[in-house]
Design a protein around this motif. Structure first.
Motif, PDB file in Angstrom:
ATOM      1  N   ALA A 162      -4.018  14.222  -0.819  1.00 22.25           N
ATOM      2  CA  ALA A 162      -5.161  14.546   0.046  1.00 22.25           C
ATOM      3  C   ALA A 162      -5.685  13.281   0.726  1.00 22.25           C
ATOM      4  O   ALA A 162      -6.019  13.295   1.919  1.00 22.25           O
ATOM      5  CB  ALA A 162      -6.272  15.201  -0.773  1.00 22.25           C
ATOM      6  N   TRP A 163      -5.708  12.175  -0.010  1.00 19.90           N
ATOM      7  CA  TRP A 163      -6.157  10.887   0.543  1.00 19.90           C
ATOM      8  C   TRP A 163      -5.206  10.419   1.643  1.00 19.90           C
ATOM      9  O   TRP A 163      -5.640  10.016   2.721  1.00 19.90           O
ATOM     10  CB  TRP A 163      -6.235   9.856  -0.580  1.00 19.90           C
ATOM     11  CG  TRP A 163      -6.386   8.442  -0.117  1.00 19.90           C
ATOM     12  CD1 TRP A 163      -7.499   7.862   0.407  1.00 19.90           C
ATOM     13  CD2 TRP A 163      -5.378   7.428  -0.151  1.00 19.90           C
ATOM     14  NE1 TRP A 163      -7.248   6.550   0.700  1.00 19.90           N
ATOM     15  CE2 TRP A 163      -5.953   6.254   0.365  1.00 19.90           C
ATOM     16  CE3 TRP A 163      -4.054   7.400  -0.576  1.00 19.90           C
ATOM     17  CZ2 TRP A 163      -5.240   5.053   0.479  1.00 19.90           C
ATOM     18  CZ3 TRP A 163      -3.350   6.217  -0.466  1.00 19.90           C
ATOM     19  CH2 TRP A 163      -3.935   5.062   0.058  1.00 19.90           C
ATOM     20  N   GLN A 164      -3.897  10.527   1.387  1.00 24.65           N
ATOM     21  CA  GLN A 164      -2.911  10.113   2.388  1.00 24.65           C
ATOM     22  C   GLN A 164      -3.031  10.924   3.671  1.00 24.65           C
ATOM     23  O   GLN A 164      -3.002  10.380   4.774  1.00 24.65           O
ATOM     24  CB  GLN A 164      -1.485  10.294   1.830  1.00 24.65           C
ATOM     25  CG  GLN A 164      -0.977   9.113   1.055  1.00 24.65           C
ATOM     26  CD  GLN A 164       0.484   9.283   0.700  1.00 24.65           C
ATOM     27  OE1 GLN A 164       0.819   9.530  -0.455  1.00 24.65           O
ATOM     28  NE2 GLN A 164       1.353   9.149   1.667  1.00 24.65           N
ATOM     29  N   LEU A 165      -3.148  12.238   3.521  1.00 24.52           N
ATOM     30  CA  LEU A 165      -3.196  13.109   4.701  1.00 24.52           C
ATOM     31  C   LEU A 165      -4.510  12.951   5.456  1.00 24.52           C
ATOM     32  O   LEU A 165      -4.535  13.044   6.688  1.00 24.52           O
ATOM     33  CB  LEU A 165      -2.976  14.569   4.289  1.00 24.52           C
ATOM     34  CG  LEU A 165      -1.600  14.880   3.686  1.00 24.52           C
ATOM     35  CD1 LEU A 165      -1.481  16.356   3.363  1.00 24.52           C
ATOM     36  CD2 LEU A 165      -0.477  14.469   4.625  1.00 24.52           C
ATOM     37  N   SER A 166      -5.609  12.710   4.741  1.00 28.60           N
ATOM     38  CA  SER A 166      -6.894  12.484   5.405  1.00 28.60           C
ATOM     39  C   SER A 166      -6.852  11.194   6.214  1.00 28.60           C
ATOM     40  O   SER A 166      -7.333  11.131   7.347  1.00 28.60           O
ATOM     41  CB  SER A 166      -8.026  12.384   4.379  1.00 28.60           C
ATOM     42  OG  SER A 166      -8.196  13.605   3.718  1.00 28.60           O
TER      43      SER A 166
END
Length: 197
Positions: free
Chosen positions: A31-35
């Motif tokens: 989720a952090w990477q995609l955000s």
């Protein structure tokens, strides 16, 4: 949780000490990477950004109608947008410890399933045909999505044109790409520092 993996191209084995995978940690890192990679360019105009007159459309009293200011108010068709999106960064900081843990857990998911392959040296001349031949010799026939992680420029060049291979340099190894791929092929030297042989 130690996992022992044969290194192709040498007689040695590498033992990696990997943690038990936890879905919650992997989800957090993905989720952090995609955000972080969202462009964040969505934009709307507020009533102050709209072009048009700021004059009150009719007097406050005496018309019998509802009181209004100018035509750019969000209540009117063609007016501004209230609380709409504006360009911004969606990135946020995730602790380094969680990032490292997520990467180790992602590798553990592939290693536990026997889907992590370590290679000493590819010895490929940069031609796609040569990589396909190497892959076939080592049980990769294109039926599974493969992530190739290597600092060997010739191996990356040979594999990058194949639709079933994603190519990354060693420092680009990340949780999202590992989980997207069904199998991971990586340079053994990436793990040499953290492995007991």
């Amino acid at each position: 949780m130690p996992v022992t993996i044969d290194v192709i191209g040498s007689g040695r084995k590498l033992t990696l000490d990997l943690p038990e995978p936890k879905e919650s940690v992997l989800h957090e890192v993905v989720a952090w990477q995609l955000s972080k990679r969202r462009r964040g360019t969505a934009a709307t105009k507020t009533r102050g950004m709209k072009t048009g007159s700021t004059a009150k459309i009719y007097p406050q009293k005496g018309t019998g109608r509802a009181r209004h200011g100018d035509r750019k108010a969000p209540i009117f068709v063609g007016g501004g947008t209230a609380f709409g999106p504006h360009p911004r960064s969606y990135g946020y900081t995730l602790p380094k410890r969680v990032r490292r843990l997520g990467l180790a857990m992602a590798l553990a998911t592939r290693a536990n399933a026997g889907k992590l392959t370590l290679v000493e040296s590819f010895d490929i001349d940069g031609k796609t045909r040569a990589f396909v031949s190497w892959a076939k010799d080592h049980g990769f026939d294109g039926s599974e999505r493969v992530l190739l992680v290597t600092d060997d420029e010739m191996a990356r060049r040979a594999a990058r044109n194949l639709p079933w291979v994603d190519v990354l340099p060693g420092r680009g190894l990340n949780v999202y790409d590992i989980l997207r791929a069904e199998r991971v092929i990586a340079d053994a030297k990436i793990f040499d520092g953290e492995a007991g042989e």
